[in-house]
Design a protein around this motif. Structure first.
Motif, PDB file in Angstrom:
ATOM      1  N   ALA A  96       0.651  -1.258  -0.018  1.00 15.88           N
ATOM      2  CA  ALA A  96       0.022   0.016  -0.015  1.00 15.88           C
ATOM      3  C   ALA A  96       0.923   1.376  -0.059  1.00 15.88           C
ATOM      4  O   ALA A  96       0.515   2.139  -0.399  1.00 15.88           O
ATOM      5  CB  ALA A  96      -0.797   0.061   1.105  1.00 15.88           C
ATOM      6  N   SER A 151       2.095  -0.806  -6.511  1.00 19.22           N
ATOM      7  CA  SER A 151       1.227  -0.138  -5.741  1.00 19.22           C
ATOM      8  C   SER A 151      -0.048   0.296  -6.522  1.00 19.22           C
ATOM      9  O   SER A 151       0.113   0.735  -7.830  1.00 19.22           O
ATOM     10  CB  SER A 151       1.652   1.240  -5.356  1.00 19.22           C
ATOM     11  OG  SER A 151       0.767   1.920  -4.320  1.00 19.22           O
ATOM     12  N   ILE A 152      -1.146  -0.160  -6.092  1.00 22.27           N
ATOM     13  CA  ILE A 152      -2.241   0.043  -7.035  1.00 22.27           C
ATOM     14  C   ILE A 152      -3.218   1.390  -6.774  1.00 22.27           C
ATOM     15  O   ILE A 152      -3.562   1.543  -5.463  1.00 22.27           O
ATOM     16  CB  ILE A 152      -3.469  -1.180  -6.690  1.00 22.27           C
ATOM     17  CG1 ILE A 152      -2.634  -2.552  -6.929  1.00 22.27           C
ATOM     18  CG2 ILE A 152      -4.779  -0.882  -7.685  1.00 22.27           C
ATOM     19  CD1 ILE A 152      -3.551  -3.725  -6.872  1.00 22.27           C
ATOM     20  N   ASN A 155      -8.950   5.137  -5.250  1.00 19.04           N
ATOM     21  CA  ASN A 155      -9.707   6.274  -4.486  1.00 19.04           C
ATOM     22  C   ASN A 155      -9.279   6.390  -2.988  1.00 19.04           C
ATOM     23  O   ASN A 155      -9.535   5.452  -2.165  1.00 19.04           O
ATOM     24  CB  ASN A 155     -11.171   6.064  -4.410  1.00 19.04           C
ATOM     25  CG  ASN A 155     -11.865   7.112  -3.436  1.00 19.04           C
ATOM     26  OD1 ASN A 155     -11.412   8.087  -2.972  1.00 19.04           O
ATOM     27  ND2 ASN A 155     -13.140   6.913  -3.228  1.00 19.04           N
ATOM     28  N   PRO A 156      -8.471   7.344  -2.686  1.00 12.13           N
ATOM     29  CA  PRO A 156      -7.627   7.326  -1.241  1.00 12.13           C
ATOM     30  C   PRO A 156      -8.768   7.458  -0.321  1.00 12.13           C
ATOM     31  O   PRO A 156      -8.192   6.996   0.951  1.00 12.13           O
ATOM     32  CB  PRO A 156      -6.902   8.664  -1.403  1.00 12.13           C
ATOM     33  CG  PRO A 156      -7.178   9.387  -2.628  1.00 12.13           C
ATOM     34  CD  PRO A 156      -7.957   8.697  -3.516  1.00 12.13           C
TER      35      PRO A 156
ATOM     36  N   THR B   4      -2.633  -1.463  -2.252  1.00 16.17           N
ATOM     37  CA  THR B   4      -3.473  -0.072  -2.214  1.00 16.17           C
ATOM     38  C   THR B   4      -2.710   0.983  -2.072  1.00 16.17           C
ATOM     39  O   THR B   4      -1.705   0.903  -1.242  1.00 16.17           O
ATOM     40  CB  THR B   4      -4.626  -0.108  -1.281  1.00 16.17           C
ATOM     41  OG1 THR B   4      -4.384  -0.138  -0.026  1.00 16.17           O
ATOM     42  CG2 THR B   4      -5.584  -1.364  -1.654  1.00 16.17           C
ATOM     43  N   ASN B   5      -3.080   2.149  -2.430  1.00 18.98           N
ATOM     44  CA  ASN B   5      -2.088   3.469  -2.287  1.00 18.98           C
ATOM     45  C   ASN B   5      -2.882   4.279  -1.444  1.00 18.98           C
ATOM     46  O   ASN B   5      -3.657   4.992  -2.225  1.00 18.98           O
ATOM     47  CB  ASN B   5      -1.713   3.748  -3.612  1.00 18.98           C
ATOM     48  CG  ASN B   5      -0.757   4.975  -3.740  1.00 18.98           C
ATOM     49  OD1 ASN B   5      -0.594   5.458  -2.456  1.00 18.98           O
ATOM     50  ND2 ASN B   5      -0.466   5.416  -4.863  1.00 18.98           N
ATOM     51  N   SER B   6      -2.512   4.670  -0.292  1.00 16.08           N
ATOM     52  CA  SER B   6      -3.519   5.529   0.412  1.00 16.08           C
ATOM     53  C   SER B   6      -2.635   6.803   0.402  1.00 16.08           C
ATOM     54  O   SER B   6      -2.940   7.688   0.975  1.00 16.08           O
ATOM     55  CB  SER B   6      -3.374   4.796   2.022  1.00 16.08           C
ATOM     56  OG  SER B   6      -2.352   4.698   2.636  1.00 16.08           O
ATOM     57  N   LYS B   9      -2.666  11.731  -3.882  1.00 18.05           N
ATOM     58  CA  LYS B   9      -3.604  12.769  -3.690  1.00 18.05           C
ATOM     59  C   LYS B   9      -5.044  12.311  -3.989  1.00 18.05           C
ATOM     60  O   LYS B   9      -5.306  11.649  -4.814  1.00 18.05           O
ATOM     61  CB  LYS B   9      -3.114  13.918  -4.600  1.00 18.05           C
ATOM     62  CG  LYS B   9      -1.872  14.822  -4.231  1.00 18.05           C
ATOM     63  CD  LYS B   9      -1.665  16.010  -4.886  1.00 18.05           C
ATOM     64  CE  LYS B   9      -0.339  16.418  -4.512  1.00 18.05           C
ATOM     65  NZ  LYS B   9       0.050  17.355  -5.524  1.00 18.05           N
ATOM     66  N   LYS B  10      -5.798  13.082  -3.310  1.00 18.34           N
ATOM     67  CA  LYS B  10      -7.316  12.914  -3.526  1.00 18.34           C
ATOM     68  C   LYS B  10      -7.514  13.440  -4.727  1.00 18.34           C
ATOM     69  O   LYS B  10      -7.285  14.213  -5.657  1.00 18.34           O
ATOM     70  CB  LYS B  10      -7.947  13.988  -2.482  1.00 18.34           C
ATOM     71  CG  LYS B  10      -9.514  13.855  -2.422  1.00 18.34           C
ATOM     72  CD  LYS B  10     -10.016  13.281  -1.199  1.00 18.34           C
ATOM     73  CE  LYS B  10     -11.478  13.086  -1.160  1.00 18.34           C
ATOM     74  NZ  LYS B  10     -11.848  12.181   0.064  1.00 18.34           N
ATOM     75  N   PRO B  11      -8.386  12.471  -5.507  1.00 18.52           N
ATOM     76  CA  PRO B  11      -8.648  12.877  -6.980  1.00 18.52           C
ATOM     77  C   PRO B  11      -9.950  14.021  -6.995  1.00 18.52           C
ATOM     78  O   PRO B  11     -10.585  14.013  -6.121  1.00 18.52           O
ATOM     79  CB  PRO B  11      -9.456  11.742  -7.733  1.00 18.52           C
ATOM     80  CG  PRO B  11      -9.914  10.938  -6.426  1.00 18.52           C
ATOM     81  CD  PRO B  11      -8.884  11.146  -5.116  1.00 18.52           C
ATOM     82  N   ALA B  43     -13.618   5.537  -6.889  1.00 13.32           N
ATOM     83  CA  ALA B  43     -14.249   6.972  -7.028  1.00 13.32           C
ATOM     84  C   ALA B  43     -15.475   6.855  -7.947  1.00 13.32           C
ATOM     85  O   ALA B  43     -15.758   7.835  -8.675  1.00 13.32           O
ATOM     86  CB  ALA B  43     -13.179   7.780  -7.217  1.00 13.32           C
ATOM     87  N   LEU B 175     -10.737   4.496 -13.744  1.00 14.53           N
ATOM     88  CA  LEU B 175     -10.081   5.450 -12.863  1.00 14.53           C
ATOM     89  C   LEU B 175      -8.428   5.697 -13.199  1.00 14.53           C
ATOM     90  O   LEU B 175      -7.999   6.803 -13.268  1.00 14.53           O
ATOM     91  CB  LEU B 175     -10.044   4.813 -11.579  1.00 14.53           C
ATOM     92  CG  LEU B 175      -9.335   5.453 -10.298  1.00 14.53           C
ATOM     93  CD1 LEU B 175      -9.938   7.036  -9.982  1.00 14.53           C
ATOM     94  CD2 LEU B 175      -9.061   4.542  -9.262  1.00 14.53           C
TER      95      LEU B 175
END
Lengths: 268, 268
Positions: A96, A151-152, A155-156, B4-6, B9-11, B43, B175
């Protein structure tokens, strides 16, 4: 199922170069089975397990694999991640976060390209992708074995993705990155029937004939209110019908519609 | 979860232009919940349900959504697919095969590009993607409403993909596809000119109204010779006009043409 393509030809080359999928300390047999199913969807068949929690083989995995049982039967089990990747020349670790390690971070598309590149360099190269356990992912020692991080980007605000979904996205990105399968074409028939002919795009001349008929009928019915408007209206009509890419059958149907609306008068 | 990539940035833009996901006659609540989760991962938030088998709301859906409950709470339920797509200007039907219909067949990547293109053309455009029920997919009347077919190319030897996985692959392709087009600018003036409006693709509801008028006029004129032929003929007609992507002006012109051909009787 909806959204799948069952008519394309059998793949030949890709399976040879598909990356190995290495599940490190997977917990639930059900998740292993769903991973196998997702892999086979994408013609990825080399499954390796490092210390599966509930032992191996695992009936829950078979139940969840929806028929991808050969793949499970051929899965290899290892005691350490090192052993599992020993024959691989390029390894990605799915995480992640970058975990503060100095490694390239690739998204699934970039990862797929990198795998193709390695395979193209030599037929003997073999790539693999590590996935950690459901609860906590890969540990840092596993990641240290990898050439780069995968890393995928999601939506954060909502990154909760289960193991099989992560495997599906990564494998599908690999499959479709140089996709040897074209979307299904219309079913081929050995003896092209009338139906096939009807499905063919209408030649411009047939559309032209239709529009000439339509125009004369519209003139008769005072559709063109004024001489000034007529050229613009006609152009719009022609524009629409040519742009609509009618088939030969569509043109025949339109003739029928116009004729019927006209009370079946004078329409050839 | 792993993979997953947390940290990204927020889209900002994408959520505004995300396609609607329309599940037609979904059977299991659990699958609806998993679809919601997959959508929110990407998203994509506009969920529409046509006649969910077990009614709505459905506690099994909530249990399977892993927290994507807002999305379920905001899901809209419709009695017909037509109603569910009425406000959309570009609709894709997800199927395994072309079904012999004359429509473009797009893979998820091409579909994503097409959606971006439509959104770039006008901020008021809205796209949607139809998914059929788990057992048998979409029926032909649903597909007839679509502008094009979306097919997910998979390993032809193993295409068994569940509903949520299909939704995940399609949404993730949207996405992660790079939007090559600038986001649609908001209409500049408070009172958009007629010309701008006229060039816009007609909403499905306007095409539907046109086709309903046409159908009743054709019935009056004995266009449908036999009761057996009628469903096929009607489907072909609907297929053609939906596929033709008419603008709002085109729809008005077609009303005018049909009215004129009918001797200006009873056409509103």
């Amino acid at each position: 199922m909806a959204g799948t393509n069952s008519t394309a030809k059998k793949p030949e080359a890709p399976a040879l170069h598909a990356p190995a999928i290495i599940l490190v300390k997977p917990q639930l047999g059900e998740n292993i089975g769903m991973c196998a199913r997702a892999m086979l969807n994408c013609a990825v068949t080399d499954l390796r397990l490092v210390l599966p929690r509930d032992g191996w083989p695992n009936p829950s995995a078979v139940a969840a694999a929806s028929g991808a049982t050969d793949l499970l039967d051929n899965a290899r089990v290892f005691d350490t991640t090192e052993q599992a990747v020993a024959d691989l020349t390029y390894v990605l670790a799915t995480t992640a976060r970058g975990r503060g390690m100095v490694k390239d971070i690739l998204d699934p598309h970039a990862a797929a390209k990198e795998i193709h590149k390695h395979n193209a360099a030599s037929a003997e190269q073999k790539c693999g992708i590590l996935f950690g356990c459901e609860r906590s992912g890969l540990d840092n020692d596993d990641i240290a074995l990898a050439n780069a991080i995968l890393s995928i980007p999601l939506n954060p605000g909502f990154t909760s993705l289960n193991l099989a979904q992560a495997v599906l996205l990564v494998c599908f990105s690999w499959l479709s990155s140089e996709n040897p399968f074209k979307p299904a074409a219309a079913p081929e028939s050995a003896t092209p029937s009338d139906e096939l002919q009807n499905d063919a795009p209408a030649p411009q001349a047939e559309i032209e004939t239709l529009l000439k008929h339509l125009q004369s009928q519209l003139e008769e019915n005072n559709f063109f209110r004024s001489a000034e408007q007529k050229p613009t209206l006609l152009r719009n009509i022609r524009n629409y019908f040519f742009r609509s890419n009618p088939t030969r059958q569509d043109v025949r149907t339109l003739h029928g519609i116009f004729k019927a609306l006209s009370g079946n008068r004078d329409w050839k």
